[in-house]
Design a protein around this motif. Structure first.
Motif: not given
Length: 61
Positions: A55-60
């Motif tokens: 899964k793509p990295p979480a938006d910071k």
């Protein structure tokens, strides 16, 4: 006299073969490890063998 001019320079590569130049900062120890293991060809092989993130990295934000 109206002969078509020949193209100059290298012909463009297809999009799937193009490479993008980027810059990364690594410690001298990391660069030494890359150099000792075969340089850029080894590094490209490591990247190719790496598993893709599920899964793509979480938006910071």
């Amino acid at each position: 006299m109206d002969q078509p001019k020949r193209g100059r320079g290298r012909p463009p590569k297809p999009p799937e073969e193009r490479m993008e130049q980027r810059s990364i900062r690594l410690s001298l120890a990391h660069w030494a490890k890359i150099d000792a293991n075969g340089g850029i060809d080894w590094l490209r092989g490591v990247i190719e063998r790496a598993k893709a993130a599920i899964k793509p990295p979480a938006d910071k934000t």
